[in-house]
Design a protein around this motif. Sequence first.
Motif, mmCIF file in Angstrom:
data_model
loop_
_atom_site.group_PDB
_atom_site.id
_atom_site.type_symbol
_atom_site.label_atom_id
_atom_site.label_comp_id
_atom_site.label_asym_id
_atom_site.label_seq_id
_atom_site.Cartn_x
_atom_site.Cartn_y
_atom_site.Cartn_z
ATOM 1 N N TYR A 31 0.848 -1.180 0.000
ATOM 2 C CA TYR A 31 0.000 0.000 0.000
ATOM 3 C C TYR A 31 0.893 1.241 0.000
ATOM 4 C CZ TYR A 31 -3.483 -3.388 1.504
ATOM 5 O OH TYR A 31 -4.296 -4.474 1.579
ATOM 6 N N TYR A 33 1.172 5.631 -0.386
ATOM 7 C CA TYR A 33 0.437 6.868 -0.113
ATOM 8 C C TYR A 33 1.285 8.077 -0.462
ATOM 9 C CZ TYR A 33 -1.953 3.570 3.032
ATOM 10 O OH TYR A 33 -2.604 2.477 3.553
ATOM 11 N N PHE A 91 5.157 13.979 1.474
ATOM 12 C CA PHE A 91 5.634 12.735 2.065
ATOM 13 C C PHE A 91 5.038 11.543 1.323
ATOM 14 C CE2 PHE A 91 7.884 14.229 5.698
ATOM 15 C CZ PHE A 91 7.215 15.346 6.175
ATOM 16 N N ARG A 95 2.916 0.824 3.386
ATOM 17 C CA ARG A 95 2.410 -0.072 4.441
ATOM 18 C C ARG A 95 2.443 -1.481 3.902
ATOM 19 N NH1 ARG A 95 -2.728 -1.622 6.107
ATOM 20 N NH2 ARG A 95 -3.681 -0.540 4.359
ATOM 21 N N ALA A 98 -2.455 -5.971 4.709
ATOM 22 C CA ALA A 98 -3.709 -5.284 5.026
ATOM 23 C C ALA A 98 -3.893 -5.110 6.520
ATOM 24 C CB ALA A 98 -4.889 -6.045 4.429
ATOM 25 N N THR A 101 -0.890 -1.941 10.675
ATOM 26 C CA THR A 101 -1.449 -0.611 10.926
ATOM 27 C C THR A 101 -0.414 0.487 10.815
ATOM 28 O OG1 THR A 101 -1.066 -0.899 13.292
ATOM 29 C CG2 THR A 101 -3.229 -1.541 12.440
ATOM 30 N N GLU A 102 0.869 0.123 10.751
ATOM 31 C CA GLU A 102 1.913 1.132 10.753
ATOM 32 C C GLU A 102 2.259 1.541 9.331
ATOM 33 O OE1 GLU A 102 5.438 -0.054 12.798
ATOM 34 O OE2 GLU A 102 6.554 1.746 12.224
ATOM 35 N N ALA A 103 2.178 2.845 9.079
ATOM 36 C CA ALA A 103 2.649 3.391 7.812
ATOM 37 C C ALA A 103 4.041 3.967 8.018
ATOM 38 C CB ALA A 103 1.697 4.474 7.308
ATOM 39 N N PHE A 105 6.938 6.435 6.691
ATOM 40 C CA PHE A 105 7.048 7.647 5.896
ATOM 41 C C PHE A 105 8.484 7.886 5.452
ATOM 42 C CE2 PHE A 105 3.017 9.994 6.175
ATOM 43 C CZ PHE A 105 2.319 9.173 7.046
ATOM 44 N N GLY A 106 8.626 8.428 4.239
ATOM 45 C CA GLY A 106 9.914 8.924 3.798
ATOM 46 C C GLY A 106 10.208 10.271 4.435
ATOM 47 N N TYR B 35 1.323 9.397 15.784
ATOM 48 C CA TYR B 35 2.590 9.587 15.110
ATOM 49 C C TYR B 35 3.334 10.744 15.763
ATOM 50 C CZ TYR B 35 1.361 6.440 11.288
ATOM 51 O OH TYR B 35 1.048 5.332 10.558
ATOM 52 N N ALA B 42 10.135 13.243 9.214
ATOM 53 C CA ALA B 42 8.962 12.498 8.764
ATOM 54 C C ALA B 42 8.147 12.041 9.964
ATOM 55 C CB ALA B 42 9.392 11.296 7.938
ATOM 56 N N PRO B 43 6.841 11.886 9.804
ATOM 57 C CA PRO B 43 6.045 11.267 10.880
ATOM 58 C C PRO B 43 6.511 9.833 11.118
ATOM 59 C CG PRO B 43 4.636 12.335 9.261
ATOM 60 C CD PRO B 43 6.012 12.284 8.670
ATOM 61 N N PHE B 45 5.571 6.269 13.372
ATOM 62 C CA PHE B 45 4.483 5.583 14.057
ATOM 63 C C PHE B 45 4.829 5.334 15.516
ATOM 64 C CE2 PHE B 45 0.919 2.706 14.269
ATOM 65 C CZ PHE B 45 1.312 1.677 15.100
ATOM 66 N N TYR B 48 -1.137 2.153 17.900
ATOM 67 C CA TYR B 48 -2.449 2.030 17.281
ATOM 68 C C TYR B 48 -3.395 1.356 18.267
ATOM 69 C CZ TYR B 48 -6.191 0.480 14.178
ATOM 70 O OH TYR B 48 -7.407 0.253 13.601
ATOM 71 N N PHE B 96 -7.565 0.404 5.464
ATOM 72 C CA PHE B 96 -6.691 1.530 5.803
ATOM 73 C C PHE B 96 -6.253 2.280 4.550
ATOM 74 C CE2 PHE B 96 -5.455 0.511 10.291
ATOM 75 C CZ PHE B 96 -6.274 -0.580 10.422
#
Lengths: 114, 111
Positions: A31, A33, A91, A95, A98, A101-103, A105-106, B35, B42-43, B45, B48, B96
Motif C-alpha cells: 500500500y 500513499y 511525504f 504499508r 492489510a 497498521t503502521e505506515a 514515511f519517507g 505519530y 517524517a512522521p 508511528f 495504534y 486503511f
Amino acid sequence: EPEVTQTPSHQVTQMGQEVILRCVPISNHLYFYWYRQILGQKVEFLVSFYNNEISEKSEIFDDQFSVERPDGSNFTLKIRSTKLEDSAMYFCASRGQATNTEAFFGQGTRLTVV
Amino acid sequence: GQSLEQPSEVTAVEGAIVQINCTYQTSGFYGLSWYQQHDGGAPTFLSYNALDGLEETGRFSSFLSRSDSYGYLLLQELQMKDSASYFCAAPWSTGFQKLVFGTGTRLLVSP
C-alpha cells in the motif's frame, strides 16, 4: 532497517511547470500513499495506491495530480502545472499487509513553487 | 465529515507526565494511531488502538474510548528529545486506504 526513500529532498520550480516527485517504498509493501504538509500545518492525505491503481483520493488530488508505479519499485507523484499553493512538504508512505497498521514515511520532498 | 481535533500546543518539564488529547468526528471509524514528528522530519508511528482501552509501549501509552469519540497519548518520564509534534490519525476506510491526520499538538519539553 528498511526505509522509504524520496528524491529530491528539495525541489524549486516555476509556477506552471510540471514536477515529478519520486519515492521508493519498502520493497515488500503493498500500500502506497502520498501526503502533503504545508509549513506548520497538519499532514494532509492526497492519495492511496494499491494493486496498481488508486484506491482512495482526497479533494486536494484533482486533475493536476497523478501517480504512477512505473517499474514495480518507484512510486511517483506528478503535478502537471504547479501553483504557488502547491508549495509544501510532500511525504510518501508505504504499508505492508492489510492487517499492518503502521505506515512508514519517507523524509519528504520540500517543493517550493516560485 | 472526517476530523480529528487536538490542542495546538502543550508544555511540560523533563521527568513530568503529559497527556495529548484527540477528539474525532466520523461516519466510520476503525481505530486510532499516533505519530511523532520532529521538526523537519517524517512522521513516525508510535501506536495504534483498535479497541477501547489502554495500550502501553514503554514510556508511551495510548488510550481510546469509542463511545466518547476520544483518545489520548500519554507520555511519561518526559525527556528533552520528546519535544516534537504529535498527531493522532485514523484510517477512514476498510483496508486503511485513507489515513486522516489530526490537527497536531506541538509538545515543548523544558529542563
